[in-house]
Design a protein around this motif. Sequence first.
Motif, PDB file in Angstrom:
ATOM      1  N   THR A   1       0.831  -1.217   0.000  1.00 10.62           N
ATOM      2  CA  THR A   1       0.000   0.000   0.000  1.00 10.62           C
ATOM      3  C   THR A   1       0.859   1.259   0.000  1.00 10.62           C
ATOM      4  OG1 THR A   1      -0.139   0.243   2.417  1.00 10.62           O
ATOM      5  CG2 THR A   1      -1.730  -1.241   1.353  1.00 10.62           C
TER       6      THR A   1
ATOM      7  N   ASP B   1      -2.054   1.258   7.708  1.00 11.97           N
ATOM      8  CA  ASP B   1      -3.290   1.714   7.091  1.00 11.97           C
ATOM      9  C   ASP B   1      -4.437   1.444   8.055  1.00 11.97           C
ATOM     10  OD1 ASP B   1      -2.622   2.292   4.062  1.00 11.97           O
ATOM     11  OD2 ASP B   1      -1.611   0.406   4.536  1.00 11.97           O
TER      12      ASP B   1
ATOM     13  N   CYS C   1       0.039  -3.983   6.002  1.00 13.88           N
ATOM     14  CA  CYS C   1       0.010  -4.908   4.864  1.00 13.88           C
ATOM     15  C   CYS C   1       1.449  -5.098   4.391  1.00 13.88           C
ATOM     16  CB  CYS C   1      -0.847  -4.346   3.735  1.00 13.88           C
ATOM     17  SG  CYS C   1      -2.577  -4.066   4.178  1.00 13.88           S
TER      18      CYS C   1
ATOM     19  N   MET D   1      -6.280  -3.624  -1.660  1.00 13.17           N
ATOM     20  CA  MET D   1      -5.251  -2.607  -1.440  1.00 13.17           C
ATOM     21  C   MET D   1      -3.849  -3.148  -1.699  1.00 13.17           C
ATOM     22  SD  MET D   1      -6.869  -1.116   2.099  1.00 13.17           S
ATOM     23  CE  MET D   1      -5.469  -0.038   2.439  1.00 13.17           C
TER      24      MET D   1
END
Length: 365
Positions: free
Chosen positions: A180, A185, A194, A240
């Motif tokens: 991402t 996030d 992530c 994402m």
Amino acid sequence: MSSQRAIPCLVLRGGTSKGLYFHARDLPEDVATRDAVLLAAMGSPDVREIDGMGGGHPLTSKVAVIRPSTRPEIDVDYLFLQVWPDRAEVSDNQNCGNLLAGVGPFALEEGIVGASGEVTSVRIWMENTHSAAVARIETPGGVVNYTGAAHIDGVPGTSAAIPVEFLDVAGSTCGALLPTGHAMDVVEGVQVTCIDNGMPVVCLRAEDVGISGYEEPRAIESNVAVCEKVEEIRLAAGRMMNLGDVTNKTVPKVTLLAPAKDGGVVTTRTFIPKKVHEAIGVFGAVSVATACLIPGSVAFDLAGLGVSEGTRTLEIEHPTGYFSVTLEVSVRDGVVAVVSAALLRTARLLMRGDVFVPISTWPTP
């Protein structure tokens, strides 16, 4: 004509998993036919896999397909296939570092690679993630040794050590270590990291979905609200992470984190993706360990390791013990980069022979 077809294979325990190992030449080239053969071989779909070789669990319903490699400085190509016990599906959208531990022994047992001294290095191309690894197998007298003093949590007893070094696996599935572009996030109202250092993983604090993170896997699986929330996060994070719609995919994994309690750096509970792992996957552990070293990630403060470069060995706690990951870390202008990753696995040859499938799955031409 026989009503069944015999296909040569070996059964090996690789790390904390178990699977069927095949020469690529012994399976159908057509993917649909190959998958039908593997479903029949495992006895899927059936939650017990009673009519096949599968063990009724994703960790014991795995396949390694191996061929001599034509790539420079690579010995064998390895394709991992997950055969699902509960549905007629064979997936190649993730790698398996546990079955990877058995690839070197298979290659040596089957004569694809020749032994070279007391320890033989087998260079492996991992087809699922388009990356390489080197496994070092004990071969005294030119024979694979399976007996030794190495212990890995999740496997009883001890075995010969198989050190595995991973070469350039960062972003191998998602295109970047942090797909991402951020260390943290907010997804479905929850802070997550992530990350993809060999396995796409979504890290989040267990307390943020209402549990401690120390529960047994079955207790978490029985908590419907937690499972539904985790799946909502996984589906949103998958998009994402450049993975698209992951509804029917095995990645990303979601790992719930809590402060370490047994001397490690962090405690984990990992969804794979619907069941909770009894331990943690090899590449999943590498990705979580990497997250522990990245400032701003949800794992960084929990681990409390700070920023430093050099060789770092992190012990990632899981439901049945811990997993040691060794990372080579560099820091440039405050940016942390993982140069390489290595870990220790074991394997054991369990059976050599033929697996039988109904001839209807792969009719003779």
